[in-house]
Scaffold this motif. Structure first.
Motif, PDB file in Angstrom:
ATOM      1  N   LEU A 182      53.157   9.099  27.644  1.00 58.16           N
ATOM      2  CA  LEU A 182      52.158   9.575  26.697  1.00 58.16           C
ATOM      3  C   LEU A 182      51.064  10.325  27.444  1.00 58.16           C
ATOM      4  O   LEU A 182      50.741   9.995  28.589  1.00 58.16           O
ATOM      5  CB  LEU A 182      51.538   8.400  25.942  1.00 58.16           C
ATOM      6  CG  LEU A 182      52.482   7.512  25.141  1.00 58.16           C
ATOM      7  CD1 LEU A 182      51.697   6.417  24.426  1.00 58.16           C
ATOM      8  CD2 LEU A 182      53.288   8.330  24.132  1.00 58.16           C
ATOM      9  N   ASP A 183      50.478  11.305  26.782  1.00 58.59           N
ATOM     10  CA  ASP A 183      49.363  12.037  27.356  1.00 58.59           C
ATOM     11  C   ASP A 183      48.102  11.180  27.264  1.00 58.59           C
ATOM     12  O   ASP A 183      47.663  10.848  26.146  1.00 58.59           O
ATOM     13  CB  ASP A 183      49.161  13.353  26.609  1.00 58.59           C
ATOM     14  CG  ASP A 183      47.951  14.097  27.130  1.00 58.59           C
ATOM     15  OD1 ASP A 183      47.985  14.543  28.288  1.00 58.59           O
ATOM     16  OD2 ASP A 183      46.964  14.200  26.375  1.00 58.59           O
ATOM     17  N   PRO A 184      47.520  10.793  28.412  1.00 56.26           N
ATOM     18  CA  PRO A 184      46.349   9.911  28.378  1.00 56.26           C
ATOM     19  C   PRO A 184      45.181  10.453  27.561  1.00 56.26           C
ATOM     20  O   PRO A 184      44.522   9.697  26.840  1.00 56.26           O
ATOM     21  CB  PRO A 184      45.972   9.761  29.855  1.00 56.26           C
ATOM     22  CG  PRO A 184      47.245   9.998  30.594  1.00 56.26           C
ATOM     23  CD  PRO A 184      47.966  11.056  29.794  1.00 56.26           C
ATOM     24  N   GLY A 185      44.926  11.752  27.625  1.00 54.74           N
ATOM     25  CA  GLY A 185      43.825  12.330  26.862  1.00 54.74           C
ATOM     26  C   GLY A 185      44.047  12.212  25.365  1.00 54.74           C
ATOM     27  O   GLY A 185      43.116  11.903  24.608  1.00 54.74           O
ATOM     28  N   THR A 186      45.277  12.444  24.931  1.00 51.29           N
ATOM     29  CA  THR A 186      45.603  12.327  23.511  1.00 51.29           C
ATOM     30  C   THR A 186      45.462  10.877  23.053  1.00 51.29           C
ATOM     31  O   THR A 186      44.903  10.605  21.979  1.00 51.29           O
ATOM     32  CB  THR A 186      47.031  12.835  23.245  1.00 51.29           C
ATOM     33  OG1 THR A 186      47.110  14.201  23.640  1.00 51.29           O
ATOM     34  CG2 THR A 186      47.403  12.701  21.780  1.00 51.29           C
ATOM     35  N   VAL A 187      45.941   9.951  23.860  1.00 52.42           N
ATOM     36  CA  VAL A 187      45.851   8.528  23.503  1.00 52.42           C
ATOM     37  C   VAL A 187      44.388   8.094  23.423  1.00 52.42           C
ATOM     38  O   VAL A 187      43.980   7.429  22.462  1.00 52.42           O
ATOM     39  CB  VAL A 187      46.641   7.655  24.502  1.00 52.42           C
ATOM     40  CG1 VAL A 187      46.426   6.173  24.218  1.00 52.42           C
ATOM     41  CG2 VAL A 187      48.125   7.993  24.452  1.00 52.42           C
ATOM     42  N   ALA A 245      54.370   2.153  25.717  1.00 44.99           N
ATOM     43  CA  ALA A 245      55.302   3.247  25.424  1.00 44.99           C
ATOM     44  C   ALA A 245      56.330   3.386  26.546  1.00 44.99           C
ATOM     45  O   ALA A 245      57.511   3.629  26.285  1.00 44.99           O
ATOM     46  CB  ALA A 245      54.549   4.556  25.224  1.00 44.99           C
ATOM     47  N   TRP A 246      55.885   3.214  27.779  1.00 44.58           N
ATOM     48  CA  TRP A 246      56.817   3.320  28.905  1.00 44.58           C
ATOM     49  C   TRP A 246      57.766   2.122  28.931  1.00 44.58           C
ATOM     50  O   TRP A 246      58.976   2.279  29.082  1.00 44.58           O
ATOM     51  CB  TRP A 246      56.063   3.447  30.223  1.00 44.58           C
ATOM     52  CG  TRP A 246      57.019   3.524  31.374  1.00 44.58           C
ATOM     53  CD1 TRP A 246      57.232   2.576  32.328  1.00 44.58           C
ATOM     54  CD2 TRP A 246      57.928   4.584  31.657  1.00 44.58           C
ATOM     55  NE1 TRP A 246      58.219   2.978  33.188  1.00 44.58           N
ATOM     56  CE2 TRP A 246      58.666   4.220  32.798  1.00 44.58           C
ATOM     57  CE3 TRP A 246      58.201   5.809  31.054  1.00 44.58           C
ATOM     58  CZ2 TRP A 246      59.651   5.030  33.353  1.00 44.58           C
ATOM     59  CZ3 TRP A 246      59.182   6.623  31.605  1.00 44.58           C
ATOM     60  CH2 TRP A 246      59.890   6.226  32.744  1.00 44.58           C
ATOM     61  N   GLU A 247      57.229   0.920  28.781  1.00 48.49           N
ATOM     62  CA  GLU A 247      58.059  -0.291  28.849  1.00 48.49           C
ATOM     63  C   GLU A 247      59.101  -0.345  27.742  1.00 48.49           C
ATOM     64  O   GLU A 247      60.224  -0.778  27.971  1.00 48.49           O
ATOM     65  CB  GLU A 247      57.183  -1.539  28.762  1.00 48.49           C
ATOM     66  CG  GLU A 247      56.361  -1.822  29.996  1.00 48.49           C
ATOM     67  CD  GLU A 247      55.448  -3.033  29.825  1.00 48.49           C
ATOM     68  OE1 GLU A 247      55.752  -3.909  28.978  1.00 48.49           O
ATOM     69  OE2 GLU A 247      54.435  -3.085  30.530  1.00 48.49           O
ATOM     70  N   THR A 248      58.723   0.046  26.534  1.00 48.35           N
ATOM     71  CA  THR A 248      59.618  -0.128  25.395  1.00 48.35           C
ATOM     72  C   THR A 248      60.513   1.066  25.121  1.00 48.35           C
ATOM     73  O   THR A 248      61.636   0.901  24.643  1.00 48.35           O
ATOM     74  CB  THR A 248      58.828  -0.455  24.109  1.00 48.35           C
ATOM     75  OG1 THR A 248      57.932   0.630  23.826  1.00 48.35           O
ATOM     76  CG2 THR A 248      58.060  -1.754  24.255  1.00 48.35           C
TER      77      THR A 248
END
Length: 153
Positions: free
Chosen positions: A33-38, A25-28
């Motif tokens: 993103l929220d790590p807990g949600t992911v 998500a960061w690269e593209t």
């Protein structure tokens, strides 16, 4: 890199898959993103194959080299399912070494062997010419659609 194997992800892969999703998500898209949600989303997908299936490419040393997720879309036009390839990520040191191609060929073979699957689809960001070239080399073509969305709170 030669991929030793492609395997379905397990709950033990959750944190690695989350790291991949966050990095992708960061690269593209430069999105945080929220790590807990992911992690919760990946847990839900692994626990319920009707939601998602994750696959992991493993290199010769036994380390994960890349991943993708499959989801399904029902097509009344074709009376079957499209399999959507999503959450594609290849570890930077493993890129341009056939990792995605191995993952793609694996799910393509599964799709061909699964009754009711009418094809594979994925979306790619406009301007991502490197990815488009990779997908075209694997036999994928522009389907002629744009994707629109309306987010829900």
């Amino acid at each position: 890199m030669t991929t030793r194997s492609i395997r379905e992800a397990t709950a033990a892969d959750r944190d690695w898959l989350a790291d991949c999703a966050i990095a992708m998500a960061w690269e593209t898209e430069r999105k945080h993103l929220d790590p807990g949600t992911v992690r919760a989303g990946i847990d839900a997908g692994i626990a319920d194959p009707a939601k998602a299936r994750y696959f992991v490419a493993v290199d010769d040393g036994g380390e994960p080299a890349g991943t993708l997720m499959l989801t399904r879309e029902w097509s009344d036009w074709r009376n079957g399912h499209w399999w959507w390839i999503q959450s594609v990520y290849v570890v930077p040191a493993q890129r341009r070494q056939g990792v995605f191609a191995a993952l793609y060929r694996h799910v393509e073979a599964l799709a061909r062997a699964t009754p009711g699957v009418v094809g594979l689809r994925l979306y790619v960001e406009r301007g991502n010419d490197a990815a488009r070239g990779t997908y075209a080399a694997l036999g994928m073509a522009d389907a002629g659609y744009d994707i629109l969305e309306a987010g829900m709170p």
